[in-house]
Motif scaffolding. Structure first.
Motif, PDB file in Angstrom:
ATOM      1  N   TRP A   1       0.838  -1.219   0.000  1.00 26.52           N
ATOM      2  CA  TRP A   1       0.000   0.000   0.000  1.00 26.52           C
ATOM      3  C   TRP A   1       0.864   1.257   0.000  1.00 26.52           C
ATOM      4  CZ3 TRP A   1      -3.773  -1.668   4.510  1.00 26.52           C
ATOM      5  CH2 TRP A   1      -4.543  -2.781   4.051  1.00 26.52           C
ATOM      6  N   ASP A   2       2.119   1.069   0.457  1.00 24.36           N
ATOM      7  CA  ASP A   2       3.072   2.178   0.425  1.00 24.36           C
ATOM      8  C   ASP A   2       2.654   3.311   1.364  1.00 24.36           C
ATOM      9  OD1 ASP A   2       5.328   3.430  -0.264  1.00 24.36           O
ATOM     10  OD2 ASP A   2       4.798   3.784  -2.382  1.00 24.36           O
ATOM     11  N   LEU A   3       2.845   3.088   2.669  1.00 23.60           N
ATOM     12  CA  LEU A   3       2.436   4.049   3.697  1.00 23.60           C
ATOM     13  C   LEU A   3       3.245   5.346   3.606  1.00 23.60           C
ATOM     14  CD1 LEU A   3       0.758   4.600   6.283  1.00 23.60           C
ATOM     15  CD2 LEU A   3       2.620   3.579   7.590  1.00 23.60           C
ATOM     16  N   ARG A   4       2.560   6.499   3.540  1.00 22.81           N
ATOM     17  CA  ARG A   4       3.254   7.789   3.471  1.00 22.81           C
ATOM     18  C   ARG A   4       3.161   8.539   4.794  1.00 22.81           C
ATOM     19  NH1 ARG A   4       6.819   8.267   0.082  1.00 22.81           N
ATOM     20  NH2 ARG A   4       6.708  10.532   0.353  1.00 22.81           N
ATOM     21  N   GLU A   5       2.069   8.361   5.511  1.00 24.58           N
ATOM     22  CA  GLU A   5       1.829   9.227   6.666  1.00 24.58           C
ATOM     23  C   GLU A   5       1.032   8.473   7.718  1.00 24.58           C
ATOM     24  OE1 GLU A   5       0.256  12.909   5.222  1.00 24.58           O
ATOM     25  OE2 GLU A   5       0.183  13.809   7.222  1.00 24.58           O
ATOM     26  N   LEU A   6       1.467   8.621   8.976  1.00 26.38           N
ATOM     27  CA  LEU A   6       0.684   8.084  10.092  1.00 26.38           C
ATOM     28  C   LEU A   6       0.849   9.041  11.262  1.00 26.38           C
ATOM     29  CD1 LEU A   6      -0.868   6.028  11.788  1.00 26.38           C
ATOM     30  CD2 LEU A   6       1.202   4.678  11.986  1.00 26.38           C
ATOM     31  N   VAL A   7      -0.187   9.836  11.527  1.00 22.47           N
ATOM     32  CA  VAL A   7      -0.089  10.841  12.598  1.00 22.47           C
ATOM     33  C   VAL A   7      -1.358  10.797  13.438  1.00 22.47           C
ATOM     34  CG1 VAL A   7       1.409  12.459  11.355  1.00 22.47           C
ATOM     35  CG2 VAL A   7      -1.069  12.596  11.052  1.00 22.47           C
ATOM     36  N   PRO A   8      -1.234  11.222  14.717  1.00 21.39           N
ATOM     37  CA  PRO A   8      -2.454  11.313  15.530  1.00 21.39           C
ATOM     38  C   PRO A   8      -3.380  12.374  14.921  1.00 21.39           C
ATOM     39  CG  PRO A   8      -0.478  11.613  16.875  1.00 21.39           C
ATOM     40  CD  PRO A   8      -0.033  11.643  15.450  1.00 21.39           C
TER      41      PRO A   8
END
Lengths: 323, 255
Positions: free
Chosen positions: A284-291
């Motif tokens: 899926w190619d994760l770009r961003e993971l933020v609260p």
């Protein structure tokens, strides 16, 4: 010693067979700014109109500064100032004439009217427009005049129904500052559905949904209770189908936002490891993971959609995606 | 009473700040002045006719000029008053200013008396204006002063009763046109109430002719001021105001 300025209990209001308010109750202490939140049609305006003595409740009691609004409405109304959704403005009057008129109706002693008008115009930033016709004033100034008429008689309780709707950002900031200043001297009940506004102006929050109070707490208290929610925002280069995301265990709600998804975990579970794992293994190619930032918004959504039950949450999520 | 007079003065002021009051006064004045002129000319023609029979003293100047003019003014007011009263409550509700009044420490009666008092002040100005051409006649002839004053007073009382009916209609609906139509309908019915009475002659006719605005007003025009007519107009006004008070209280409950 805190004094109870607004005391509502078991307040019910029916419109024919419809229950607009269903046995709501809350209190506001002296000097407090209470935010009154709820989705449109939740009963905020009905509750405020009852509190302002314009509408009578079907059942229940309302006390303002110790006076019974139902048994003794004329005396109790002297203790409140009310700004309805549309400011009650007489176009053909100047600001000064308007406030003088309403000061007289609110039984400000004749000798003190001039002083009260000057003082209120000063507080609301209306000095420069004192002798201009209200017709010719911008929306922001009309709103200020609306707030001015609500405080012209220095009431113990000020009720403001969505005071910042339709204003530009500068005006909004000024009105919020004014509301903050009102607290301390007056008790303020402020209805809004703009959540950052609550954070900026209110000490306490009551949330109403479908005619019922679903939360009544300080902001900190609310956030503490809701800390299990912990929503986060994820963005992928090759996002998976919504169906696939929804099948991952421990997710309560998924909402599309700015090219990614805001994901709310089910209480007590943590789907992040699984999501990260799948992002890596399935390309899926994760770009961003933020609260997710607006936690108050989530608390609000959580509170006002809670009763729908777990089954409908998924449906709710897909509905939001398709819209 | 202070709140009521505050409301009254604002009402009067706002009437004169809008073109409505000026237009109504101008129309009323132009038409009644024209009718008055016609009545005076008519009197002159009649005078010549009566002179030929040598019966001039029987031709009352007041009966032939002032009374018909005031009678016509009443009909005009029947048309105009509903337009003046239709906005009393409806406009406040439409503009949202009603919330500022309804959340003020005022009883429904104070609000209504304030509105009504403002209307009465306007009517006093109207009647005073109509008295101007009538007054001019005193420069050129000798009309009956008592009868003239009774007629003008009657016109004021009649218009005041019209106003109370209009105010009641306005309190009952948020729609100004509906308020105007209802007021006009009720007033016209009261105006012609005696029609059935004239044809009938039974007990109902007595009631109907008592209800009729026309007969009571007619007495004032002929210079007869009696308590029955006074009470009738005051009663009609009181009924209108109490109805409006009831409406405001019910509105708080019904929403």
């Amino acid at each position: 010693m805190p004094e109870t300025m607004i005391e509502i209990s078991e307040l019910t209001r029916n419109y024919g067979p419809t229950k607009a308010l269903d046995a709501i109750g809350f209190q506001v202490q002296r000097g407090e700014v209470m935010g009154f939140l709820g989705p449109n049609g939740a009963g905020k305006t009905t509750a405020m109109r009852i509190l302002a003595g314009i509408l009578a409740p079907t059942e229940g009691s309302v006390h303002v500064a110790g006076l019974d609004m139902i048994a003794n409405p004329v005396a109790a109304r002297a203790k409140i100032g009310f700004l309805p959704e549309t400011p009650p403005i007489y176009d053909e009057m100047t600001v000064r004439e308007y406030l003088t008129y309403l000061a007289a109706l609110r039984r400000v002693p004749r000798a003190r009217i001039r002083l009260a008008v000057d003082h209120t115009m000063d507080r609301c930033g209306l000095k420069a427009t004192a002798d201009r016709l209200l017709r010719n004033l911008s929306k922001g100034y009309r709103q200020r005049a609306g707030i001015a008429q609500a405080i012209i008689h220095s009431p113990e309780v000020v009720i403001l129904d969505e005071p910042t709707v339709g204003l530009d950002p500068i005006q909004i900031r000024e009105i919020r500052q004014l509301i903050r200043d009102l607290g301390g001297e007056h008790s303020v009940l402020l209805s809004t559905h703009i959540l950052p506004e609550v954070r900026m102006t209110c000490n306490r929050v009551a949330v109403i949904n479908q005619g019922r109070i679903v939360a009544n707490d300080t902001l900190e208290g609310l956030e503490q209770k809701a800390s299990g929610i912990g929503s986060f925002f994820m963005r992928w280069n090759h996002p998976p189908d919504l169906d696939i995301l929804q099948q991952i265990p421990g997710i309560a709600r998924i909402k599309a936002r700015e090219g990614g998804w805001t994901i709310t975990p089910a209480p007590g579970s943590d789907p992040i490891p699984e999501l990260v794992h799948r992002s890596a293994t399935q390309g899926w190619d994760l770009r961003e993971l933020v609260p997710a930032g607006e936690s108050l918004e989530e608390i609000f959504l959580h509170l006002t959609t809670r009763e729908e039950g777990a089954d409908t949450v998924a449906a709710y999520a897909s509905e939001e995606v398709s819209s | 009473m202070r709140a009521a007079s505050t409301i009254a003065l604002r009402e009067l002021r706002s009437m004169f700040l809008s073109p409505l009051a000026w237009t109504l006064l101008a129309v009323l004045f132009a038409i009644t002045a024209y009718m008055f002129m016609a009545a005076v000319f008519n009197y002159q023609v009649k005078l010549v006719q009566f002179q030929s029979f040598g019966e001039v003293p029987k031709l009352s100047l007041t009966d032939w000029t002032i009374a018909p003019m005031l009678g016509n003014a009443a009909v005009l007011l029947l048309l105009i008053m509903p337009m003046l009263t239709m906005r009393l409550f409806a406009e406040e509700k439409r503009r949202g200013t009603w919330a500022a009044i309804a959340s003020s420490p005022l009883s429904p009666l104070e609000i209504i008396l304030g509105k009504y008092l403002g209307l009465l002040l306007f009517l006093a100005i109207t009647v005073a204006l109509l008295a101007v051409p009538v007054g001019l006649l005193f420069l050129f002839g000798t009309p009956d002063l008592g009868q003239t004053l009774s007629g003008l007073g009657g016109l004021f009382l009649l218009a005041a009763a019209f106003g109370a009916v209009g105010l009641a209609a306005s309190s009952a609906t948020d729609n100004p046109m509906v308020a105007a139509l209802v007021a006009f309908g009720v007033l016209l019915l009261l105006w012609i109430a005696s029609w059935v009475g004239e044809a009938g002659g039974n007990g109902i006719s007595v009631v109907l002719s008592y209800l009729s605005l026309t007969s009571h007003y007619q007495n004032f025009l002929t210079g007869v001021v009696n308590s029955t007519d006074l009470v009738y107009f005051l009663l009609l006004a009181a009924v209108g105001l109490l109805f409006a008070r009831q409406r405001l209280m019910a509105e708080r409950i019904n929403g």
